[in-house]
Scaffold this active site. Structure first.
Site, short mmCIF file in Angstrom:
data_model
loop_
_atom_site.label_atom_id
_atom_site.label_comp_id
_atom_site.label_asym_id
_atom_site.label_seq_id
_atom_site.Cartn_x
_atom_site.Cartn_y
_atom_site.Cartn_z
N GLY A 109 1.61 -0.12 -3.99
CA GLY A 109 0.62 -1.21 -4.03
C GLY A 109 -0.80 -0.68 -3.92
O GLY A 109 -1.74 -1.28 -4.43
N GLY A 110 -0.95 0.47 -3.29
CA GLY A 110 -2.28 1.08 -3.15
C GLY A 110 -2.49 2.19 -4.17
O GLY A 110 -3.45 2.96 -4.06
N GLU B 33 2.42 10.13 -2.30
CA GLU B 33 3.29 9.70 -1.19
C GLU B 33 4.70 10.26 -1.37
O GLU B 33 5.33 10.72 -0.41
CB GLU B 33 3.34 8.17 -1.13
CG GLU B 33 2.03 7.57 -0.66
CD GLU B 33 1.97 6.06 -0.79
OE1 GLU B 33 1.19 5.45 -0.05
OE2 GLU B 33 2.68 5.48 -1.64
N SER C 190 -0.48 6.12 3.13
CA SER C 190 -1.65 5.41 2.61
C SER C 190 -1.44 3.91 2.69
O SER C 190 -0.31 3.45 2.81
CB SER C 190 -1.90 5.83 1.16
OG SER C 190 -2.21 7.20 1.12
N GLY C 191 -2.56 3.17 2.58
CA GLY C 191 -2.48 1.71 2.71
C GLY C 191 -2.96 1.30 4.10
O GLY C 191 -3.22 2.14 4.96
N GLY D 34 3.58 3.45 4.89
CA GLY D 34 3.87 2.03 4.73
C GLY D 34 4.78 1.77 3.54
O GLY D 34 5.28 2.69 2.88
N LYS E 287 6.99 0.97 -3.26
CA LYS E 287 5.70 1.49 -2.80
C LYS E 287 4.76 1.64 -4.00
O LYS E 287 5.19 1.61 -5.14
CB LYS E 287 5.88 2.84 -2.11
CG LYS E 287 6.51 2.71 -0.74
CD LYS E 287 6.66 4.04 0.00
CE LYS E 287 5.40 4.84 0.11
NZ LYS E 287 4.26 4.15 0.73
C1 5RP Z 1 0.28 2.72 -1.26
C2 5RP Z 1 1.53 2.28 -0.59
C3 5RP Z 1 1.40 1.55 0.69
O1 5RP Z 1 2.16 2.19 1.65
C4 5RP Z 1 1.87 0.16 0.49
O2 5RP Z 1 1.11 -0.40 -0.56
C5 5RP Z 1 1.72 -0.68 1.75
O3 5RP Z 1 0.38 -0.93 1.97
P1 5RP Z 1 -0.13 -1.81 3.17
O4 5RP Z 1 0.23 -1.08 4.42
O5 5RP Z 1 -1.61 -1.91 2.93
O6 5RP Z 1 0.53 -3.17 3.09
O7 5RP Z 1 2.61 2.47 -1.06
O8 5RP Z 1 0.52 3.29 -2.50
#
Ligand code: 5RP
Length: 238
Positions: free
Chosen positions: A103-104, A110, A33-34, A89, A101
């Site tokens: 951020g999303g 995940e 995700s992300g 990601g 991890k």
């Molecule tokens: C979501 C995650 C994403 O993998 C992480 O936030 C990276 O995001 P992006 O590819 O938008 O920079 O852990 O929960």
């Protein structure tokens, strides 16, 4: 859709490098995700249209929707004992593959998907690779019930590792807290450089209100690093 910024170009480059390096017919893949993962899923959709035979387990509702839109066949996590690999990601990653991890807000799904994968490949733009993780606030998924009590318990754990009095924020704020795909809250914990990620990580799961945390240690096997010039490199971890 075209990447707009140098970082987006680097993310796309990482996604393409992952496709070129890992994909073959018959794979069952964990779909991260992300935004980086989304570039990967879009590129994967193109390959499926060209005849590649793969199927994926999505790690968020957003990835599920995108995979359906671009035509990537999906599997349910319930129905899969093992995946060949997961491509996902990271918000930060060090050269040993320790990641932050979440951020999303998708860290729980995940981690569940990564757990049943024989290999986990982190796809990142070059800005995510750091000497020491922790500049990116560590997301921790907690149940809404008594979340302030859980926060206090987290503070005790942080103090044991030399991270006293660090800012912890409820993502989205009190008025409109962000809800994860599982209906939980996220606490973003601004620890600065994390002193001992390997020993800190297992401590969170001892706190009853913690559902899961965004420290992924001992999970990534390889890192695909994308650059804004469109190139990508693969770093294999021992
Ligand atoms: C979501 C995650 C994403 O993998 C992480 O936030 C990276 O995001 P992006 O590819 O938008 O920079 O852990 O929960």
């Amino acid at each position: 859709m075209e990447p707009q910024t140098p970082q987006d170009r680097a993310k796309l480059a990482a996604g393409h490098k992952a496709i070129e390096t890992y994909l073959r017919n018959g794979l069952r893949i964990g779909l991260g995700s992300g935004t980086t993962s989304h570039w990967f899923v879009r590129a994967l959709g193109e390959k499926v249209k060209e005849g590649l035979d793969v199927a994926g387990v999505p790690t968020s509702t957003a990835t599920r929707e995108l995979a359906i839109k671009v035509g990537v066949p999906l599997l349910e996590l319930n129905d899969v004992e093992e995946l060949d690999l997961t491509i996902d990601g990271a918000d930060e990653i060090d050269r040993h593959g320790r990641m932050i991890k979440g951020g999303g807000a998708c860290l729980l799904w995940e981690k569940m998907v990564a757990r049943i994968s024989r290999r986990m490949v982190a796809v990142v733009d070059d800005g995510k690779v750091v000497e020491h993780i922790g500049r990116f606030p560590l997301p921790i998924e907690v149940i809404p019930y008594g979340w302030r009590s859980t926060e206090r318990e987290l503070r005790k754990v942080f103090a044991r590792f030399g991270h006293e009095g660090m800012p912890i924020r409820l993502r989205g704020g009190l008025e409109k807290p962000v809800l994860t795909d599982s209906g939980n809250y996220i606490l973003d914990c601004d620890l600065g450089r994390i002193n001992d990620p390997d020993h800190l990580a297992p401590c969170f799961n001892e706190i009853p209100g913690v559902v899961e945390h965004g420290l992924f240690v001992g999970i990534a096997n390889e890192i695909v690093i994308g650059h804004a010039d469109g190139s990508g490199e693969v770093l294999r971890l021992s």
